[in-house]
Scaffold this active site. Structure first.
Site, mmCIF file in Angstrom:
data_model
loop_
_atom_site.group_PDB
_atom_site.id
_atom_site.type_symbol
_atom_site.label_atom_id
_atom_site.label_comp_id
_atom_site.label_asym_id
_atom_site.label_seq_id
_atom_site.Cartn_x
_atom_site.Cartn_y
_atom_site.Cartn_z
ATOM 1 N N TYR A 66 -15.260 -29.059 3.245
ATOM 2 C CA TYR A 66 -14.860 -28.807 4.625
ATOM 3 C C TYR A 66 -15.179 -29.988 5.537
ATOM 4 C CZ TYR A 66 -14.622 -23.891 3.108
ATOM 5 O OH TYR A 66 -14.352 -22.723 2.452
ATOM 6 N N SER A 81 -16.322 -17.895 -6.360
ATOM 7 C CA SER A 81 -15.152 -17.671 -5.514
ATOM 8 C C SER A 81 -13.867 -17.751 -6.336
ATOM 9 C CB SER A 81 -15.111 -18.719 -4.396
ATOM 10 O OG SER A 81 -13.976 -18.572 -3.577
ATOM 11 N N GLN A 84 -16.760 -14.463 -3.294
ATOM 12 C CA GLN A 84 -15.947 -14.814 -2.127
ATOM 13 C C GLN A 84 -14.481 -14.835 -2.551
ATOM 14 O OE1 GLN A 84 -15.441 -18.390 1.107
ATOM 15 N NE2 GLN A 84 -17.495 -17.626 0.695
ATOM 16 N N LYS A 107 -13.877 -22.064 18.711
ATOM 17 C CA LYS A 107 -14.017 -21.740 20.141
ATOM 18 C C LYS A 107 -15.006 -20.594 20.353
ATOM 19 C CE LYS A 107 -9.290 -23.207 21.242
ATOM 20 N NZ LYS A 107 -9.036 -23.771 19.895
ATOM 21 N N LEU A 155 -15.170 -16.543 18.942
ATOM 22 C CA LEU A 155 -16.307 -16.007 18.189
ATOM 23 C C LEU A 155 -16.766 -14.684 18.807
ATOM 24 C CD1 LEU A 155 -19.280 -17.977 16.746
ATOM 25 C CD2 LEU A 155 -19.750 -15.994 18.164
ATOM 26 N N GLU A 177 -14.933 -12.654 20.565
ATOM 27 C CA GLU A 177 -13.885 -11.676 20.291
ATOM 28 C C GLU A 177 -14.043 -11.101 18.883
ATOM 29 O OE1 GLU A 177 -9.018 -11.555 19.608
ATOM 30 O OE2 GLU A 177 -9.914 -13.195 20.761
#
Length: 342
Positions: A63, A161, A181, A292, A296, A298
């Site tokens: 990532y 995963s 995962q 944002k 988070l 929300e």
């Protein structure tokens, strides 16, 4: 740290600690759907997550610079390390030409954990996943390497995963696997399939199910209505089958039905979609990601949205009308098996 009492906690598998049901996926914070923010913005986002009690953090060596940003945060907040349950992953290897291959060999596993810990500036991570099985290395050999790292104090719990039910069972026979995962959302319920048997196997073994892309790569938020909405710099979502010309119009109708149902409950589409996942069982842990702080918040508010058995079935019926396969199927590494261990 603000109390996380508003985020329900449950046991993380048979052997894991109690964790918040909603984790924090950090893939997009380092630029997968858009260009990454500044270091200051991303460090502030981590501060915000911590202040809200969202302390189950999920990243990977693939990532972008996510592990480096986390390393800066931990360096600035060493006293908070004990509060964070940190997961990272290995197994997707970058090639010199920019393409990726899968590598789950013991040698690569050891190489990767050393690099991850250096980037994080930490002596250990709480959970270490095999991000993808390479279809060449028997899963037992890879798990043996994870057990060695655990014995050395570099990891605490083992995860895997995008594996098949058989691979999960074989891995668990070597050492208990704490977490699986897998992609799981209203639009992607393949793990429930009686043919795939992955959810059934995880529950039989007492393995927690961590749901990546719980909002369908953002599609279930309802905010993206055209291919142009996901064609900005750095956005990889334009390749998703859900956004293709032959599927988009149909899928927008499905999204609108979900939005209508969410509105009757005073929720957003994202909140209802996450609440649906939470309603599937106490062993289900979605890890929505965002760059944002207000998104988070929300997402966290979805924990207070209830989904009745009747609403569960209604949502399933609505979502069954979606068209387009999951992206992982196109990669060839969905529900992966490995050769037998001789």
């Amino acid at each position: 740290m603000t109390s996380s009492s508003t985020i329900p906690k449950r046991a993380f598998g048979k052997l894991g600690p109690e964790l918040p049901r909603l984790g924090f996926g950090l893939m997009n914070a380092s630029g997968t759907y858009n260009l990454p923010g500044t270091d200051a913005e991303r460090l502030a986002l981590l501060d915000h997550a911590y202040s809200k009690g969202q302390v189950f953090w999920d990243t990977a060596d693939k990532y972008g610079d996510s592990e480096e940003i986390l390393g800066k945060w931990f360096a600035a907040n060493p006293e908070k390390r004990k509060d964070i349950f940190l997961a990272t992953k290995f197994g997707i290897q970058a090639l010199p030409d920019g393409r990726f291959t899968m590598n789950s060999t013991p040698e690569y596993c050891r190489e990767c954990i050393g690099k991850s810990l250096k980037r994080l500036g930490l002596p250990y991570v709480d959970l270490y996943y095999i991000h993808r099985l390479d279809k060449v290395t028997p899963v037992e050999r890879t798990v043996q390497s994870l057990v060695a790292l655990k014995n050395e104090g570099k990891i605490k719990y083992l995860g895997i995963s995008e594996c098949s039910a058989e691979s999960l069972r074989r891995a668990h026979a070597v050492h208990p696997i704490t977490a699986l995962q897998i992609e799981y959302s209203l639009f992607c319920r393949d793990i429930e399939s009686p043919k795939i048997r992955l959810l059934q196997t995880a529950r039989e073994l007492g393995v927690a199910v961590v749901c990546y892309s719980p909002l369908g790569n953002g599609f279930l938020t309802g905010r993206f209505r055209t291919i142009e909405d996901v064609s900005g710099p750095g956005d990889s979502r334009k390749v998703l089958p859900w956004f293709s010309k032959e599927n988009l119009n149909n899928n927008l109708v499905v999204l609108d039905k979900i939005a209508e149902m969410a509105k009757t409950k005073g929720a957003t589409s994202a909140q209802l979609s996450l609440a649906w996942l939470l309603a599937q069982g106490d062993d289900i842990f979605p890890i929505p990601g965002t760059s944002k702080p207000h998104r988070l918040d929300e997402n966290l508010a979805s924990a207070s949205v209830s989904v009745s058995p009747k609403e569960n079935e209604t949502l399933r019926k609505i979502a069954s009308e979606v068209t387009g396969e999951r992206f992982q199927t196109k990669t060839g590494y969905a529900f992966t098996d490995t050769p037998k261990w001789e």
